[in-house]
Design a protein around this motif. Structure first.
Motif, short mmCIF file in Angstrom:
data_model
loop_
_atom_site.label_atom_id
_atom_site.label_comp_id
_atom_site.label_asym_id
_atom_site.label_seq_id
_atom_site.Cartn_x
_atom_site.Cartn_y
_atom_site.Cartn_z
N ILE A 283 0.90 -1.31 -0.17
CA ILE A 283 -0.04 0.04 -0.04
C ILE A 283 0.87 1.28 -0.01
CG2 ILE A 283 -1.60 1.49 1.24
CD1 ILE A 283 -3.05 -1.15 1.85
N SER B 150 -3.61 0.21 14.36
CA SER B 150 -5.07 0.08 14.29
C SER B 150 -5.49 -1.04 13.35
CB SER B 150 -6.05 1.24 13.87
OG SER B 150 -5.39 2.63 14.58
N THR C 230 -0.41 9.32 -4.16
CA THR C 230 -1.79 9.24 -3.52
C THR C 230 -1.63 9.37 -1.82
OG1 THR C 230 -2.16 6.98 -3.87
CG2 THR C 230 -3.38 8.30 -5.23
N MET C 231 -0.60 9.67 -1.42
CA MET C 231 -0.36 9.35 0.13
C MET C 231 -0.89 10.33 0.78
SD MET C 231 1.57 6.71 0.53
CE MET C 231 2.62 6.92 2.10
N GLY C 232 -1.31 11.33 0.37
CA GLY C 232 -1.79 12.51 1.48
C GLY C 232 -1.01 13.03 2.13
N PHE C 233 -1.34 13.95 2.98
CA PHE C 233 -0.38 14.73 3.88
C PHE C 233 -0.39 14.26 5.43
CE2 PHE C 233 -1.19 16.96 0.06
CZ PHE C 233 -0.05 17.54 -0.10
N ASP C 234 -0.78 12.99 5.65
CA ASP C 234 -0.52 12.76 7.24
C ASP C 234 0.97 12.52 7.49
OD1 ASP C 234 -3.29 12.30 7.10
OD2 ASP C 234 -3.17 10.24 6.91
N SER C 235 1.37 12.91 8.77
CA SER C 235 2.64 12.71 9.23
C SER C 235 3.01 11.45 9.24
CB SER C 235 2.87 13.20 10.47
OG SER C 235 2.17 12.71 11.62
N ARG D 46 0.52 8.13 10.29
CA ARG D 46 0.28 6.90 9.42
C ARG D 46 0.55 5.78 10.15
NH1 ARG D 46 0.30 8.48 4.42
NH2 ARG D 46 1.77 10.26 4.68
N LYS E 113 -2.26 4.83 12.37
CA LYS E 113 -3.42 4.10 11.79
C LYS E 113 -3.23 2.49 11.28
CE LYS E 113 -5.93 6.01 7.91
NZ LYS E 113 -5.57 6.64 6.39
N GLU E 114 -1.82 2.37 10.86
CA GLU E 114 -1.43 1.02 10.49
C GLU E 114 -1.61 0.06 11.74
OE1 GLU E 114 -0.68 -0.78 7.72
OE2 GLU E 114 -1.60 1.00 6.70
#
Lengths: 452, 452
Positions: B338, B362, B347-352, B356, B359-360
Motif C-alpha cells: 500500500i 489500528s 496518493t499518499m495524502g499529507f499525514d505525518s 500513518r 493508523k497502521e
C-alpha cells in the motif's frame, strides 16, 4: 512549471477560507490547472471545499469535477440537484467524461439529469455511451470526432471541419468515411496542410486504418494502442460504421489500473486500498488473504502434527521448518510472477506448456542445487547431524523444483480457463508451497533418519 | 482488424522461407504493420529473419527496426555496416527513435554511423539528443515539431507549417515562440481552422502552456502527462527556449516499465526476466532473492535452535511455526504494498509518519485480533493444551501488529533517504517478519508454559 501541493500550502488555504477574507492564495488557487484544483479539493473538508468552489470560475467546474477522487465527487454531487448537475457540469463536458460521471449516479438521478440536458444531440450521445460496459471500447470512447466524406474536396473538408471542430477541444485525427458512414481511412493533418485545395479526399487519404469494435475489452484496446503506438483509435460498430474514438489518456488509466491490480494481488490485497483510506477499508482489503494464509497455516500444522513423534526424538528437525517453507514460497512466487507478467504483456512466445515446464524444471533444479549446496556447506560447518544436513538439502532441492513447476503451471492453467492468472500469485502460491515443502521435508526426514 | 500471430502461422512462414518459393504468405507478411512484422521477426532465427527481410520493402525497414526486441535488433545491426545503418535506418527515423537506437551501439560504431548521415541537421539533432540521460525528458523527446512565431499572421503560419510539416508524421500541437525562441504558448489546430486568415497568432494563441526542463526525470514526465491528460508535452532548456517535444506513446513505455519493475521486486525478481529468456537468464534473475531468503531461513533456524530444549519438552510448539512465520510475512507485505503504490501514484495524502503508523497500528490490531480469534476457536476445538492455544493467539496478534508497522515504516524510511521503496517489498519484508514472528512465538511460549 508544475504545481506541487504541500501541507503548508493547504494550511494557509484553510486558514484563509476560515477567515473569509479574499487573500492572494484564493486568487492563486482559482488560476491553477483543474487537475491541481481537484487535488486540493480532495484534501479539504466538504465545508472548506464548497467555500473554495465559490472563488473558482464556473467555466472550470466541469474540468475539476472529472479530476476529483470518486468518493469526493460522489459527496459533492449528492449535495446539489439534478438540474445543476446537468447545466453546470454535464453540458460542459465531452461525451465520454459525461457518461463516466453519469454512470456513477443512481438510476433515478441519472434519468433526472438526462431530462435536464438542453442539447438533444448530447443527451442522445450520453445515453448511447451508457449502454456499453464500462470496461469495453464503447465505455472508453467519446462521440466527438472529426470526419470527412471520401468524395469531398479539400476545400469542402476545411469548411465542414470548421463546423465540427466547434464542439471539439483537440483535433488528433480526421476520419474518412464512405456514403454508408463506414470507416475507410484517415486523412492526416499534414496532407490537409500540404494538398492543393482542389484535391479530393479520395486522392490523398490513407487507406490503412486500425479500428476496434465497440464491445472489445478495454485491456485489448490498451494492448492495441500500446503495440501500435497510437494516440487515438477509432471505434466502429458491427457494420464497421464509425461511432466514436478513444484517446490515449483514457487508456493510460486502464494500463495503470491493470498494473496496480496485478501488484495488489501479488501482495495479498483483494481490492484497491490507498493509504489515505479509513482503517476499516484498509483492514477489509487485507482480511481475505490473511484468512486464507491462516487456513494454509492450519493445514501446515496438521502436516507437522503428523510427525510430532519424530520431532520429539529429533527436535533439531524443527529448526529448519521456516527455511524450507519460505524457500518454496519464494521460488513459487518468482515463477508465477514471470508467467503473469508474460501473459499481461503478451511476451510469452510460442512454446508449448510442456516445453515451458521443462524449462522451469531446469531453472528450478539449477537454483535448487545452488541453494542446497550453500545450506549443506553451512550445515557441514555448524551441524553435527548428517541425517539433518542431508534432509535439509535434499528436501530443499525438491521443494524449490516443485514450487517452481507449480508457480508456472497454476497461472497458465488459470489463464487457459479464462480465470485471471494474477489470482495465482502472492499468498496463494506461497501458502500452497509452504505446505508442500513441509510434506517433503518430513517425508525425506523420516526416510533418512532410518539410515543415519 | 488486428493481426494475431499464431504458432501455425509461424510454421507456415518458416516452411515457405525454407523452400524459397514466393508464396502468398510472404506477400501477406510484407503488407502487415511494422509492429506485427517485428513481432514475427522476433520469433525467427537470424537466417529466416534475413530471408524475410528481403521480401519487405525498404520503406518499412526503419519502422520495423524500432519495434524489434532489443537483443534481436542488436544481433541484426551487428551483421550490417555503419553506412547501411545510417542510410537505411537512421535517416528514415524521427530523431527520438534514431537517438534511442544509436544509444544501443558501441561508441565506435556510433561515430561511424553519425559520419554517414547525409542530412546535417538530423545528425546534429541526434548528437544533441544523445547528450541527455536516457531516463530524462531530453532522452524521451524528439526534435521534430511545429512552431510559429507569435508575430506571424494565420496565413504566414499555414505557409511556414507546410514547410515544417514535411518532416513530421503527426501534428499534435503547434507551439508559439517569441523572437528569442522562448516558448510562450500553443496554437490549437481548432483555432487555426476557425480563425480568419488575417488574424495574428498573438490574438488567438493560448498562453497557458505546461513544459518540462530537459533534465527532468522520465518518471516525473510520466506523472505530469498522466495527471494533466496530455498527449504531447514540450521540452525547454534552462532559458525556457523550446527544444523538443515528448509524445505520450513513449511515456506509456515508461509507465509500463515502472509498474513492471515494482511488480518484479515484490515478487523477488532482481531484473527483467521474460518467460522466453534462456534458462540461465531466468535463473540469474531469481538467485539473489533466493540467497537472501536462505540467509533469512538460517537466521530463523538460529532462533529456533535457541529454543530447542523447549521443543523437546513441548514438541507441539513446532506445529505452529510455519503459521506464525507466514502470517507475519503476509501482513508485512500487504502494508508495504500500500505504501509503495501510494508513493508511486502520489496518493499518499499529507499525514505525518506518526499518524500513518498509528493508523497502521489500528489496522494491524484489528486484523491481528480477528485472525487470532479464529485460530483460538480452532484450538479450543482441536487442541488440549491451553498453553499452546494462548501462545499461538497472543504471538499471532503481536506478530501481525509488528509486521504491519514494519511493512509501513521500512518503505517510508527508504523513500525519505531516496532509496527505491519497492526494495522493501516482497522477500525482504517477508523474511524479516518471519524471523521477528519466530522470536515473538518462542518468547511468548517460554513465558506461558511456566504458568500452565
Amino acid at each position: 512549471m508544475q504545481f506541487e501541493l504541500t501541507k503548508e500550502y493547504l494550511n494557509e488555504l484553510r486558514e484563509s477560507l476560515d477567515t473569509g477574507i479574499e487573500t492572494p492564495i484564493l486568487q492563486e488557487v482559482s488560476e491553477l490547472h483543474p487537475a491541481d484544483i481537484a487535488e486540493i479539493l480532495d484534501e479539504l473538508t466538504t465545508e472548506h471545499a464548497s467555500l473554495l468552489y465559490k472563488y473558482i470560475g464556473k467555466e472550470k467546474s466541469a474540468d475539476i469535477l472529472i479530476e476529483l477522487d470518486e468518493d469526493v465527487r460522489e459527496r459533492y454531487l449528492d449535495s446539489i440537484g439534478a438540474k445543476e448537475i446537468a447545466e453546470t457540469f454535464i453540458e460542459n463536458m465531452d461525451s465520454d467524461d459525461a457518461a463516466d460521471i453519469m454512470a456513477e449516479l443512481s438510476d433515478k438521478v441519472k434519468e433526472e439529469v438526462i431530462s435536464h440536458i438542453q442539447d438533444e444531440e448530447q443527451a442522445s450521445d450520453i445515453v448511447d455511451l451508457l449502454s456499453y460496459p464500462e470496461d469495453s471500447a464503447g465505455g472508453l470512447m467519446a462521440k466527438e470526432l472529426i470526419q470527412v466524406n471520401v468524395n469531398w474536396s479539400m476545400l469542402k473538408c476545411v469548411k465542414e471541419m470548421r463546423k465540427q471542430a466547434e464542439d471539439i477541444d483537440n483535433v488528433y485525427s480526421i476520419y474518412v468515411v464512405d456514403n454508408q458512414q463506414k470507416l475507410i481511412g484517415t486523412l492526416s493533418l499534414k496532407k490537409l496542410l500540404l494538398a492543393p485545395s482542389t484535391a479530393k479526399v479520395e486522392d490523398v487519404y490513407f487507406k490503412d486504418v486500425l479500428a476496434v469494435k465497440a464491445y472489445e475489452k478495454s485491456e485489448e484496446v490498451a494492448n492495441i494502442m500500446e503495440k501500435y503506438d497510437l494516440v487515438v483509435l477509432p471505434v466502429v460498430d458491427e457494420l464497421y460504421r464509425l461511432i466514436g474514438r478513444i484517446t490515449i489518456d483514457d487508456v493510460v488509466d486502464v494500463i495503470r489500473e491493470e498494473a496496480d491490480k496485478d501488484y495488489q494481488m501479488a501482495s495479498g490485497l483483494t481490492q484497491t486500498a490507498e493509504s489515505s483510506d479509513h482503517v476499516w477499508a484498509l483492514s477489509k482489503a487485507r482480511i481475505p488473504w490473511l484468512v486464507i494464509g491462516l487456513m494454509g497455516g492450519v493445514l501446515g500444522s496438521l502436516v507437522i502434527e503428523n510427525y510430532e513423534g519424530q520431532i520429539q526424538i529429533h527436535p533439531e528437525m524443527a529448526i529448519f521448518i521456516p527455511l524450507i517453507a519460505a524457500m518454496g514460497g519464494n521460488a513459487g512466487v518468482q515463477s508465477s510472477a514471470i508467467v503473469v507478467q508474460g501473459l499481461a504483456n503478451k511476451t510469452m512466445g510460442f512454446d508449448s506448456i510442456f516445453s515451458r515446464l521443462f524449462k522451469e524444471f531446469s531453472v528450478g533444479l539449477l537454483n535448487g542445487v545452488l541453494v542446497s549446496a550453500l545450506i549443506f556447506g553451512y550445515n557441514l560447518l555448524f551441524s553435527d547431524s548428517w541425517a539433518l544436513s542431508l534432509t535439509v538439502s535434499i528436501s530443499l532441492i525438491t521443494a524449490v523444483v516443485f514450487a517452481t513447476l507449480l508457480g508456472t503451471a497454476v497461472p497458465l492453467v488459470l489463464d487457459k480457463y479464462k480465470v485471471d492468472p494474477a489470482l495465482a500469485t502472492g499468498p496463494f502460491i506461497t501458502t500452497l508451497n509452504d505446505i508442500i515443502g513441509l510434506f517433503i521435508y518430513f517425508g525425506v526426514g523420516r526416510l533418512l533418519y532410518n539410515y543415519f
